[in-house]
Design an enzyme around this catalytic site. Structure first.
Site, PDB file in Angstrom:
ATOM      1  N   HIS A 181       5.143  -5.785  -6.810  1.00 45.02           N
ATOM      2  CA  HIS A 181       5.317  -6.528  -5.553  1.00 45.02           C
ATOM      3  C   HIS A 181       4.487  -7.791  -5.570  1.00 45.02           C
ATOM      4  O   HIS A 181       3.382  -7.823  -6.131  1.00 45.02           O
ATOM      5  CB  HIS A 181       4.992  -5.657  -4.336  1.00 45.02           C
ATOM      6  CG  HIS A 181       3.625  -5.054  -4.325  1.00 45.02           C
ATOM      7  ND1 HIS A 181       2.523  -5.713  -3.813  1.00 45.02           N
ATOM      8  CD2 HIS A 181       3.173  -3.848  -4.748  1.00 45.02           C
ATOM      9  CE1 HIS A 181       1.454  -4.936  -3.912  1.00 45.02           C
ATOM     10  NE2 HIS A 181       1.815  -3.802  -4.484  1.00 45.02           N
ATOM     11  N   ASP A 197      -4.083  -4.986  -7.505  1.00 46.41           N
ATOM     12  CA  ASP A 197      -2.909  -4.499  -6.772  1.00 46.41           C
ATOM     13  C   ASP A 197      -2.159  -5.683  -6.161  1.00 46.41           C
ATOM     14  O   ASP A 197      -2.471  -6.090  -5.051  1.00 46.41           O
ATOM     15  CB  ASP A 197      -3.362  -3.522  -5.685  1.00 46.41           C
ATOM     16  CG  ASP A 197      -2.225  -2.846  -4.960  1.00 46.41           C
ATOM     17  OD1 ASP A 197      -1.077  -2.978  -5.413  1.00 46.41           O
ATOM     18  OD2 ASP A 197      -2.481  -2.195  -3.932  1.00 46.41           O
ATOM     19  N   ASP A 229       3.424  -9.394  -2.803  1.00 49.41           N
ATOM     20  CA  ASP A 229       2.559  -9.548  -1.639  1.00 49.41           C
ATOM     21  C   ASP A 229       1.203  -8.889  -1.857  1.00 49.41           C
ATOM     22  O   ASP A 229       1.047  -7.984  -2.681  1.00 49.41           O
ATOM     23  CB  ASP A 229       3.214  -8.971  -0.388  1.00 49.41           C
ATOM     24  CG  ASP A 229       3.544  -7.488  -0.531  1.00 49.41           C
ATOM     25  OD1 ASP A 229       4.287  -7.132  -1.463  1.00 49.41           O
ATOM     26  OD2 ASP A 229       3.047  -6.679   0.284  1.00 49.41           O
ATOM     27  N   GLU A 246       1.381   0.077 -10.175  1.00 41.39           N
ATOM     28  CA  GLU A 246       0.251   0.333  -9.283  1.00 41.39           C
ATOM     29  C   GLU A 246      -0.996   0.657 -10.115  1.00 41.39           C
ATOM     30  O   GLU A 246      -0.898   1.206 -11.216  1.00 41.39           O
ATOM     31  CB  GLU A 246       0.564   1.499  -8.351  1.00 41.39           C
ATOM     32  CG  GLU A 246       1.524   1.162  -7.226  1.00 41.39           C
ATOM     33  CD  GLU A 246       0.928   0.209  -6.199  1.00 41.39           C
ATOM     34  OE1 GLU A 246      -0.313   0.180  -6.059  1.00 41.39           O
ATOM     35  OE2 GLU A 246       1.697  -0.504  -5.545  1.00 41.39           O
ATOM     36  N   GLU A 284       5.615  -4.962   0.193  1.00 40.49           N
ATOM     37  CA  GLU A 284       5.337  -3.572  -0.177  1.00 40.49           C
ATOM     38  C   GLU A 284       4.204  -3.027   0.665  1.00 40.49           C
ATOM     39  O   GLU A 284       4.213  -1.854   1.061  1.00 40.49           O
ATOM     40  CB  GLU A 284       4.984  -3.490  -1.669  1.00 40.49           C
ATOM     41  CG  GLU A 284       4.839  -2.081  -2.224  1.00 40.49           C
ATOM     42  CD  GLU A 284       3.419  -1.525  -2.101  1.00 40.49           C
ATOM     43  OE1 GLU A 284       3.223  -0.331  -2.398  1.00 40.49           O
ATOM     44  OE2 GLU A 284       2.494  -2.278  -1.717  1.00 40.49           O
ATOM     45  N   GLU A 285       3.213  -3.868   0.940  1.00 40.43           N
ATOM     46  CA  GLU A 285       2.031  -3.419   1.678  1.00 40.43           C
ATOM     47  C   GLU A 285       2.345  -3.106   3.140  1.00 40.43           C
ATOM     48  O   GLU A 285       1.508  -2.537   3.836  1.00 40.43           O
ATOM     49  CB  GLU A 285       0.920  -4.477   1.595  1.00 40.43           C
ATOM     50  CG  GLU A 285       0.428  -4.790   0.184  1.00 40.43           C
ATOM     51  CD  GLU A 285      -0.375  -3.653  -0.427  1.00 40.43           C
ATOM     52  OE1 GLU A 285      -0.557  -2.627   0.238  1.00 40.43           O
ATOM     53  OE2 GLU A 285      -0.834  -3.800  -1.569  1.00 40.43           O
TER      54      GLU A 285
END
Length: 331
Positions: free
Chosen positions: A69, A101, A71, A161, A133-134
């Site tokens: 991701h 991350d 973001d 991740e 995603e967050e």
């Protein structure tokens, strides 16, 4: 470009969750196209955020996906000693928002592109980069929906991740929702004339607590911690003053499901309790914030075997957090 240089560029984009990611997506697109990769941009309904799917090798054959991701969470912590959106090198460590991350994984994946392009790939390698995603994996469903028209069904997906390069065989599924109850305001001296939204949400809260207590009694899957599904209320907001009957109250709730359970179904008793309020003149809104299924791979699964061979580390049986890309294996 080497991975640290790519990472420095990625970190410089302030692609905070819930905001536009246009700049970072355009840079990644240009980088991949410079190596001849096939690149598709999949816009989200927000209008200012997009997913990206890129392929090296033949798209008409099943291959593997590197998924990440773009973001990051906001960099509001007080402990920063340098600009979080400027990569700082300190010995063998690299500091910046997202270095772990998960822009570090994006950078490592992109740094491998020249090698992949120079290899006679029999199967494709895809890059699937999502947004928000967050905030509950909000972007990736739009990408997944387009996959059948963009490529053959992948053999597997590697989600980058931070797990110390250890593959994960199972994770819990998740569903999250926001419940908004609208009543009728008034002065607290005449509660008979109002509809107290906070009192009404209390009934939804009681349903959530009783559901959580029931789930703690099983069924169990011992590889998870805790070994059962769970329901948890995270926020409640409502009211203006102690002498005003609150006409609005909002509750946010999530379910985390073991692999044998449907996370959305775990919230059904709570949703029913909220819907029942409408019979008493309250207006109720139920908004799904996020939803993704659990992952459960056997140790003998081809993807698990491949990652064990590539990393030299045995896969971890399970974690209680999760990811939102079907056919996943987090590393």
């Amino acid at each position: 470009m080497h991975a640290p240089d790519i990472l420095a560029k990625l970190v410089s984009f302030e692609s905070v969750v819930g905001t536009t990611n246009a700049d970072i997506i355009e840079w990644i697109k240009a980088y991949l196209k410079s190596f001849g990769a096939k690149v598709d941009i999949i816009p989200g309904p927000e209008g200012d955020r997009s997913n990206l799917l890129a392929t090296i090798g033949p798209r008409d054959k099943p291959g593997y996906v590197f998924s990440g991701h773009t973001d990051v969470v906001p960099a509001n912590e007080k402990g920063w000693t340098s600009d979080p959106f400027v990569l700082r090198v300190d010995g063998e460590r690299l500091y910046g928002r997202g270095t772990s991350d998960m822009k570090g994984f994006l950078a490592a994946s992109l740094a491998a592109v020249p090698m992949l392009v120079a290899s006679p790939l029999m199967r494709p390698i895809h890059f699937a980069f999502s947004y928000d995603e967050e905030a509950g994996c909000r972007g990736v469903p739009h990408l997944i929906a387009r996959l059948p028209e963009l490529c053959e069904t992948p053999l597997g997906v590697i989600v980058g991740e931070p797990s110390n390069m250890r593959a994960i065989l199972a994770h819990k599924g998740k569903a999250a929702a926001r419940v908004t109850v609208k009543g009728r305001s008034g002065h607290s001296s005449r509660p008979d004339l109002g509809l107290n939204a906070i009192h009404a949400v209390g009934e939804v809260l009681r349903s959530a607590v009783s559901t959580a207590q029931a789930l703690a009694k099983g069924p169990f899957e011992t590889e998870f911690e805790p070994p059962y599904s769970s329901v948890s209320v995270g926020t409640i907001q409502g009211g203006q003053a102690v002498n005003i009957i609150p006409d609005l109250c909002t509750l946010e709730i999530e379910a985390r499901a073991i692999s044998s359970a449907d996370p959305a179904a775990l919230l059904s008793p709570v949703r029913d309790a909220a819907a029942a309020l409408e019979h008493r003149e309250f207006r109720v809104e139920w908004e799904t914030l996020s939803s993704y299924p659990a992952l459960s791979l056997p140790r003998t699964a081809p993807l698990a075997c491949l990652l064990a061979e590539l990393t030299g580390i045995e896969p971890l049986p399970a974690v209680s957090y999760g990811e939102g890309f079907s056919m996943r294996a987090a590393v």
